[in-house]
Design a protein around this motif. Structure first.
Motif, PDB file in Angstrom:
ATOM      1  N   THR A   1      22.291  50.997  -1.741  1.00 54.82           N
ATOM      2  CA  THR A   1      21.979  51.461  -0.384  1.00 54.82           C
ATOM      3  C   THR A   1      23.084  51.159   0.627  1.00 54.82           C
ATOM      4  O   THR A   1      22.911  51.411   1.808  1.00 54.82           O
ATOM      5  N   GLY A   2      24.223  50.651   0.183  1.00 59.12           N
ATOM      6  CA  GLY A   2      25.369  50.487   1.064  1.00 59.12           C
ATOM      7  C   GLY A   2      26.007  51.853   1.315  1.00 59.12           C
ATOM      8  O   GLY A   2      25.749  52.815   0.593  1.00 59.12           O
ATOM      9  N   GLU A   3      26.843  51.922   2.351  1.00 52.49           N
ATOM     10  CA  GLU A   3      27.484  53.187   2.709  1.00 52.49           C
ATOM     11  C   GLU A   3      28.914  52.934   3.154  1.00 52.49           C
ATOM     12  O   GLU A   3      29.229  51.881   3.701  1.00 52.49           O
ATOM     13  N   LEU A   4      29.766  53.932   2.936  1.00 50.26           N
ATOM     14  CA  LEU A   4      31.127  53.934   3.444  1.00 50.26           C
ATOM     15  C   LEU A   4      31.257  55.177   4.309  1.00 50.26           C
ATOM     16  O   LEU A   4      31.069  56.300   3.823  1.00 50.26           O
ATOM     17  N   LEU A   5      31.523  54.970   5.593  1.00 48.66           N
ATOM     18  CA  LEU A   5      31.626  56.084   6.529  1.00 48.66           C
ATOM     19  C   LEU A   5      33.033  56.677   6.482  1.00 48.66           C
ATOM     20  O   LEU A   5      33.985  55.998   6.077  1.00 48.66           O
ATOM     21  N   PRO A   6      33.189  57.930   6.901  1.00 47.18           N
ATOM     22  CA  PRO A   6      34.494  58.590   6.820  1.00 47.18           C
ATOM     23  C   PRO A   6      35.609  57.861   7.579  1.00 47.18           C
ATOM     24  O   PRO A   6      36.774  57.967   7.206  1.00 47.18           O
ATOM     25  N   ASP A   7      35.277  57.104   8.618  1.00 50.48           N
ATOM     26  CA  ASP A   7      36.301  56.390   9.381  1.00 50.48           C
ATOM     27  C   ASP A   7      36.633  55.023   8.793  1.00 50.48           C
ATOM     28  O   ASP A   7      37.392  54.254   9.365  1.00 50.48           O
ATOM     29  N   GLY A   8      36.039  54.701   7.629  1.00 54.97           N
ATOM     30  CA  GLY A   8      36.319  53.441   6.942  1.00 54.97           C
ATOM     31  C   GLY A   8      35.342  52.325   7.225  1.00 54.97           C
ATOM     32  O   GLY A   8      35.421  51.268   6.595  1.00 54.97           O
TER      33      GLY A   8
END
Length: 62
Positions: A43-50
């Motif tokens: 359920t972790g996430e990596l957003l496009p801006d890092g």
């Protein structure tokens, strides 16, 4: 990035995980959404801006 109608939620929206999956790699534990967010099976996430969003699994009742 999204070309769907209606458009998928933006990466900064609270409902960003509702965007459509464009690439799925369950053997590696992650998927890419059309808004550029990488979601992980924990359920972790990596957003496009890092930016990293820590896993946010619901607590388990004992």
């Amino acid at each position: 990035m999204c070309c769907h109608q209606p458009h998928c939620p933006a990466p900064d929206d609270l409902d960003r995980e509702a965007a459509r999956t464009v690439a799925s790699h369950p053997e590696q534990g992650w998927s890419l959404l059309c808004n550029g967010v990488v979601v992980f099976e924990d359920t972790g996430e990596l957003l496009p801006d890092g930016r990293v969003i820590a896993p946010h699994r619901p607590g388990t009742a004992a």
